[in-house]
Design a protein around this motif. Structure first.
Motif, mmCIF file in Angstrom:
data_model
loop_
_atom_site.group_PDB
_atom_site.id
_atom_site.type_symbol
_atom_site.label_atom_id
_atom_site.label_comp_id
_atom_site.label_asym_id
_atom_site.label_seq_id
_atom_site.Cartn_x
_atom_site.Cartn_y
_atom_site.Cartn_z
ATOM 1 N N THR A 75 0.818 -1.210 0.000
ATOM 2 C CA THR A 75 0.000 0.000 0.000
ATOM 3 C C THR A 75 0.858 1.269 0.000
ATOM 4 O O THR A 75 0.409 2.340 0.416
ATOM 5 N N SER A 76 2.074 1.152 -0.461
ATOM 6 C CA SER A 76 2.956 2.319 -0.544
ATOM 7 C C SER A 76 2.350 3.390 -1.450
ATOM 8 O O SER A 76 1.688 3.075 -2.446
ATOM 9 N N LEU A 77 2.579 4.649 -1.119
ATOM 10 C CA LEU A 77 2.097 5.752 -1.949
ATOM 11 C C LEU A 77 3.138 6.193 -2.977
ATOM 12 O O LEU A 77 3.022 7.276 -3.549
ATOM 13 N N HIS A 78 4.132 5.347 -3.235
ATOM 14 C CA HIS A 78 5.132 5.646 -4.252
ATOM 15 C C HIS A 78 4.877 4.753 -5.472
ATOM 16 O O HIS A 78 5.025 3.534 -5.415
ATOM 17 N N LEU A 79 4.468 5.396 -6.546
ATOM 18 C CA LEU A 79 3.975 4.688 -7.720
ATOM 19 C C LEU A 79 4.970 3.693 -8.298
ATOM 20 O O LEU A 79 4.598 2.562 -8.646
ATOM 21 N N THR A 80 6.239 4.086 -8.431
ATOM 22 C CA THR A 80 7.197 3.182 -9.073
ATOM 23 C C THR A 80 7.461 1.936 -8.244
ATOM 24 O O THR A 80 7.924 0.925 -8.777
ATOM 25 N N ALA A 81 7.156 1.969 -6.944
ATOM 26 C CA ALA A 81 7.301 0.764 -6.117
ATOM 27 C C ALA A 81 6.327 -0.303 -6.584
ATOM 28 O O ALA A 81 6.627 -1.505 -6.508
ATOM 29 N N HIS A 82 5.157 0.117 -7.076
ATOM 30 C CA HIS A 82 4.170 -0.834 -7.580
ATOM 31 C C HIS A 82 4.471 -1.250 -9.012
ATOM 32 O O HIS A 82 4.069 -2.329 -9.453
ATOM 33 N N GLU A 83 5.198 -0.404 -9.718
ATOM 34 C CA GLU A 83 5.543 -0.721 -11.104
ATOM 35 C C GLU A 83 6.787 -1.595 -11.203
ATOM 36 O O GLU A 83 6.874 -2.464 -12.077
ATOM 37 N N HIS A 84 7.763 -1.375 -10.311
ATOM 38 C CA HIS A 84 9.053 -2.052 -10.440
ATOM 39 C C HIS A 84 9.546 -2.715 -9.158
ATOM 40 O O HIS A 84 10.625 -3.326 -9.174
ATOM 41 N N GLY A 85 8.812 -2.591 -8.046
ATOM 42 C CA GLY A 85 9.316 -3.115 -6.787
ATOM 43 C C GLY A 85 10.590 -2.386 -6.403
ATOM 44 O O GLY A 85 10.729 -1.187 -6.633
ATOM 45 N N ASP A 86 11.521 -3.105 -5.827
ATOM 46 C CA ASP A 86 12.799 -2.495 -5.450
ATOM 47 C C ASP A 86 13.894 -2.799 -6.475
ATOM 48 O O ASP A 86 15.080 -2.665 -6.187
ATOM 49 N N GLY A 87 13.495 -3.218 -7.650
ATOM 50 C CA GLY A 87 14.456 -3.584 -8.680
ATOM 51 C C GLY A 87 15.203 -2.393 -9.246
ATOM 52 O O GLY A 87 14.870 -1.231 -9.007
ATOM 53 N N ARG A 88 16.223 -2.688 -10.051
ATOM 54 C CA ARG A 88 17.071 -1.668 -10.651
ATOM 55 C C ARG A 88 16.292 -0.731 -11.560
ATOM 56 O O ARG A 88 16.614 0.454 -11.694
ATOM 57 N N ASP A 89 15.224 -1.261 -12.179
ATOM 58 C CA ASP A 89 14.448 -0.446 -13.104
ATOM 59 C C ASP A 89 13.743 0.706 -12.397
ATOM 60 O O ASP A 89 13.391 1.703 -13.030
ATOM 61 N N ARG A 90 13.521 0.563 -11.093
ATOM 62 C CA ARG A 90 12.809 1.627 -10.390
ATOM 63 C C ARG A 90 13.607 2.936 -10.397
ATOM 64 O O ARG A 90 13.032 4.013 -10.555
ATOM 65 N N GLY A 91 14.909 2.837 -10.226
ATOM 66 C CA GLY A 91 15.744 4.037 -10.223
ATOM 67 C C GLY A 91 15.644 4.782 -11.540
ATOM 68 O O GLY A 91 15.511 6.014 -11.563
ATOM 69 N N ALA A 92 15.693 4.035 -12.649
ATOM 70 C CA ALA A 92 15.585 4.662 -13.963
ATOM 71 C C ALA A 92 14.203 5.290 -14.148
ATOM 72 O O ALA A 92 14.077 6.371 -14.743
ATOM 73 N N ALA A 93 13.163 4.609 -13.626
ATOM 74 C CA ALA A 93 11.803 5.131 -13.746
ATOM 75 C C ALA A 93 11.652 6.431 -12.963
ATOM 76 O O ALA A 93 10.976 7.364 -13.407
ATOM 77 N N GLY A 105 7.783 22.297 -15.440
ATOM 78 C CA GLY A 105 7.959 23.402 -14.515
ATOM 79 C C GLY A 105 7.871 23.010 -13.060
ATOM 80 O O GLY A 105 7.900 23.872 -12.183
ATOM 81 N N TYR A 106 7.731 21.712 -12.771
ATOM 82 C CA TYR A 106 7.639 21.259 -11.385
ATOM 83 C C TYR A 106 8.979 21.426 -10.675
ATOM 84 O O TYR A 106 10.025 21.100 -11.216
ATOM 85 N N GLU A 107 8.923 21.928 -9.452
ATOM 86 C CA GLU A 107 10.118 22.062 -8.627
ATOM 87 C C GLU A 107 9.909 21.281 -7.336
ATOM 88 O O GLU A 107 8.931 21.492 -6.634
ATOM 89 N N GLU A 108 10.830 20.367 -7.044
ATOM 90 C CA GLU A 108 10.683 19.530 -5.855
ATOM 91 C C GLU A 108 10.760 20.350 -4.571
ATOM 92 O O GLU A 108 11.543 21.283 -4.462
ATOM 93 N N LEU A 109 9.937 19.957 -3.613
ATOM 94 C CA LEU A 109 9.975 20.550 -2.290
ATOM 95 C C LEU A 109 10.047 19.444 -1.255
ATOM 96 O O LEU A 109 9.521 18.350 -1.456
ATOM 97 N N ASP A 110 10.692 19.724 -0.137
ATOM 98 C CA ASP A 110 10.708 18.822 1.013
ATOM 99 C C ASP A 110 11.307 17.454 0.707
ATOM 100 O O ASP A 110 11.055 16.484 1.427
ATOM 101 N N GLY A 111 12.069 17.342 -0.363
ATOM 102 C CA GLY A 111 12.744 16.090 -0.660
ATOM 103 C C GLY A 111 11.828 14.943 -1.020
ATOM 104 O O GLY A 111 12.229 13.774 -0.961
ATOM 105 N N GLU A 112 10.587 15.215 -1.426
ATOM 106 C CA GLU A 112 9.650 14.141 -1.765
ATOM 107 C C GLU A 112 10.027 13.535 -3.116
ATOM 108 O O GLU A 112 10.413 14.250 -4.050
ATOM 109 N N LEU A 113 9.926 12.217 -3.224
ATOM 110 C CA LEU A 113 10.209 11.549 -4.491
ATOM 111 C C LEU A 113 9.164 11.930 -5.535
ATOM 112 O O LEU A 113 7.996 12.176 -5.194
ATOM 113 N N PRO A 114 9.541 11.964 -6.805
ATOM 114 C CA PRO A 114 8.603 12.409 -7.844
ATOM 115 C C PRO A 114 7.462 11.433 -8.108
ATOM 116 O O PRO A 114 6.523 11.783 -8.826
#
Length: 199
Positions: A75-93, A105-114
């Motif tokens: 139930t993680s709220l990080h989308l790529t975790a559901h797409e790739h698990g903890d595999g190497r492909d997740r980093g590229a995604a 034009g998005y600028e990251e705030l608070d260090g949240e993953l995209p």
């Protein structure tokens, strides 16, 4: 229809964000705002979700949020975790997704993953590029379907995911969405405004 979809995305972003001290004030406002949205099954589910939230106090809800979304992979709220698990492909995604959001034009705030799902709903509420919207929507549709199936039915968040499924593209039994057959790649042309998300 497009305008109401963006409003729904804004609601999903808020309701799936971490419940801070002012969360319930926002929920009270949302209950009024929802009355102005087109009568859909999603609206009814969100209204029930608001009612269910009010049965919790803020401390209980914060503990439930962390236990549900931070400590359970299913139930993680990080989308790529559901797409790739903890595999190497997740980093590229993650890199590709960050580039896509940055090009808009998005600028990251608070260090949240995209790939943080409330952030992506906030993005959809503001984005105008149809190709970007199509890709993010179909990816969210798959991730949201997986999360909803793994959720405790008694959780107030279950209703939010169920409502999101009503607005996002339909996920077929094969696990595909209509976008998968279009073979489109995201247009990374820069848009003129920044998107900020506060968590």
């Amino acid at each position: 229809m497009k305008h109401s979809r963006q409003k729904y995305f804004k609601v999903f972003s808020y309701m799936l964000g971490y419940p801070n001290a002012s969360f319930f004030d926002g929920i009270a406002e949302l209950e009024e705002w929802l009355k102005g949205l087109p009568p859909k099954e999603a609206r009814g589910l969100l209204q029930k979700g608001c009612e269910r939230f009010t049965k919790w106090n803020i401390m209980e809800l914060q503990k439930h949020y962390v236990a549900t979304f931070d400590f359970k992979d299913s139930t993680s709220l990080h989308l790529t975790a559901h797409e790739h698990g903890d595999g190497r492909d997740r980093g590229a995604a993650l890199v590709r997704l960050k580039a896509m959001l940055g090009s808009a034009g998005y600028e990251e705030l608070d260090g949240e993953l995209p790939d943080y799902i409330p952030l992506l709903f906030e993005f959809l509420a503001e984005e105008t590029d149809p190709v970007m919207i199509a890709e993010i929507e179909q990816r969210l549709a798959k991730g949201i379907a997986k999360i909803r199936k793994a959720m405790d039915p008694a959780s107030p968040y279950t209703l939010i995911f169920a409502a999101a499924e009503q607005i996002l593209p339909v996920v077929q039994k094969s696990g595909e969405t209509p976008y998968d057959h279009e073979n489109q790649k995201p247009d990374l042309e820069e848009l003129p405004y920044p998107l900020y998300y506060e968590h």
